[in-house]
Motif scaffolding. Structure first.
Motif, PDB file in Angstrom:
ATOM      1  N   GLU A   1       0.799  -1.215   0.000  1.00 52.76           N
ATOM      2  CA  GLU A   1       0.000   0.000   0.000  1.00 52.76           C
ATOM      3  C   GLU A   1       0.833   1.267   0.000  1.00 52.76           C
ATOM      4  O   GLU A   1       0.357   2.336  -0.404  1.00 52.76           O
ATOM      5  N   SER A   2       2.064   1.187   0.440  1.00 51.57           N
ATOM      6  CA  SER A   2       2.906   2.384   0.502  1.00 51.57           C
ATOM      7  C   SER A   2       3.424   2.827  -0.863  1.00 51.57           C
ATOM      8  O   SER A   2       3.998   3.909  -0.982  1.00 51.57           O
ATOM      9  N   LEU A   3       3.218   2.005  -1.893  1.00 52.17           N
ATOM     10  CA  LEU A   3       3.720   2.323  -3.224  1.00 52.17           C
ATOM     11  C   LEU A   3       2.646   2.998  -4.057  1.00 52.17           C
ATOM     12  O   LEU A   3       1.484   2.605  -4.027  1.00 52.17           O
ATOM     13  N   SER A   4       3.059   3.980  -4.850  1.00 55.28           N
ATOM     14  CA  SER A   4       2.156   4.569  -5.832  1.00 55.28           C
ATOM     15  C   SER A   4       2.065   3.659  -7.046  1.00 55.28           C
ATOM     16  O   SER A   4       2.875   2.734  -7.218  1.00 55.28           O
ATOM     17  N   GLY A   5       1.097   3.925  -7.910  1.00 58.99           N
ATOM     18  CA  GLY A   5       0.980   3.135  -9.129  1.00 58.99           C
ATOM     19  C   GLY A   5       2.221   3.240  -9.994  1.00 58.99           C
ATOM     20  O   GLY A   5       2.679   2.244 -10.571  1.00 58.99           O
TER      21      GLY A   5
END
Length: 349
Positions: free
Chosen positions: A325-329
């Motif tokens: 969840e901590s990563l952007s697309g």
């Protein structure tokens, strides 16, 4: 293969990059390589082993087996790739590799395996690529083979052990090889082989793998940094397996030691700065560890890996990235395919 995945594999445009997944840590044994070990290995201390109808290899303390058919059969591999959503794999040999062999056999094994990589690429030119094996214990032969494979379609880098037998990668005899690899634009991908402690304190409970592999990766990286290799060859790209092993978690301790210990004084810059000189795969087996790695080095230095098809690998390698969840697309796209595509120039058409 279904139509949608075929379209994904065939397209390299930016709008399709989110669907691609490039696995940079996927192991392969060609039957040709195994057959050469079987015929000629005993003279140099290696042997082919029959495990109730399944092949295995032994060279000194290194034992690999059983070698499942999925390691060898490219059709089984391609089916597994489709199942897991991996669109490209970079194939690499792992233990026992070729460092146990004398010059003639080491050179022959390297050429046989590297030619097998070229044949795999010919079979699936948009899906299968290779990391070449070099007879590093004989640097002149390693240089000659590096120059040869640089001209072979589908070869995208070289695969080296974290040590060459008992010699550290920082040893001066390897520096001419690094110079040639830098000139050829061939990245280095490391993998543990004869790891520290494997025959004594790590000989039980599979600790040679569970602990020895990540420790050995950190040792190799530290040698490359403190010896000056990374400074001497600023355009040489080096990737570390298993999420960098213990290295990302020890950067603070290493940096502190550099600041207070005379043994480390030859290094002019904080070793923390070198963490982003390396690339890393995603094989951490823990979302928190993967998130920490990305926090330490940046999403732009991390690439998808599976360790195909060992039991210590990841059967669904996309999942740890896609569910973090901590990563952007955009960061997920970089890790899944963008970083490897940039480093290895994997444009497919």
């Amino acid at each position: 293969m279904n139509q949608s995945l075929n379209a994904t594999v065939a397209c390299s445009c930016s709008s399709c990059n989110a669907f691609r997944a490039i696995d940079i840590h996927a192991h392969y044994y060609s039957q040709e390589y195994i057959d050469v070990v079987k015929r000629h290995g005993p003279a140099d201390g290696a042997e082919w082993v029959d495990l109730n109808g399944t092949q295995a290899l032994r060279a000194g303390p290194l034992f690999t087996g059983p070698i499942a058919n999925k390691f060898i059969d490219l059709d089984l591999r391609l089916a597994d790739m489709e199942q897991s959503g991996v669109t490209q794999q970079i194939l690499s040999l792992t233990q026992p590799m070729v460092y146990w062999a004398q010059a003639g056999l080491a050179d022959r094994l390297s050429q046989v395996f590297n030619d097998s990589l070229a044949q795999a690429h010919e079979k699936a030119p948009t899906q299968l690529f290779g990391f070449a094996t070099l007879p590093m214990q004989f640097p002149d032969l390693a240089i000659a083979e590096a120059k040869r494979v640089a001209k072979i379609s589908g070869i995208k880098g070289v695969y080296l052990g974290t040590a060459i037998n008992d010699t550290q990668l920082s040893a001066p005899l390897f520096w001419p090889v690094y110079q040639v690899l830098e000139e050829l634009g061939l990245p280095i991908f490391l993998h543990p082989l004869k790891v520290v402690g494997m025959q004594d304190r790590l000989s039980q409970y599979f600790l040679a793998n569970l602990l020895g592999n990540p420790f050995d990766t950190a040792i190799a990286a530290a040698h490359l940094v403190f010896s000056g290799v990374m400074d001497a060859f600023p355009n040489l790209q080096v990737a570390l397996p298993h999420g960098g092993g213990a290295l990302p978690f020890l950067l603070g301790r290493i940096a502190h030691g550099w600041s207070v210990r005379p043994e480390c004084a030859s290094l002019k810059r904080n070793p923390r700065e070198y963490a982003t000189r390396f690339y890393y795969d995603t094989i951490t087996h823990d979302p928190a560890a993967l998130a920490f790695l990305i926090q330490q080095v940046g999403a732009e230095r991390v690439m998808l890996g599976s360790d195909y098809c060992f039991d210590m690998g990841v059967t669904s390698p996309r999942t740890p990235i896609e569910t973090l969840e901590s990563l952007s697309g955009g960061q997920k796209d970089m890790i899944l395919s963008g970083n490897a595509n940039r480093l290895l120039k994997l444009e497919v058409s």
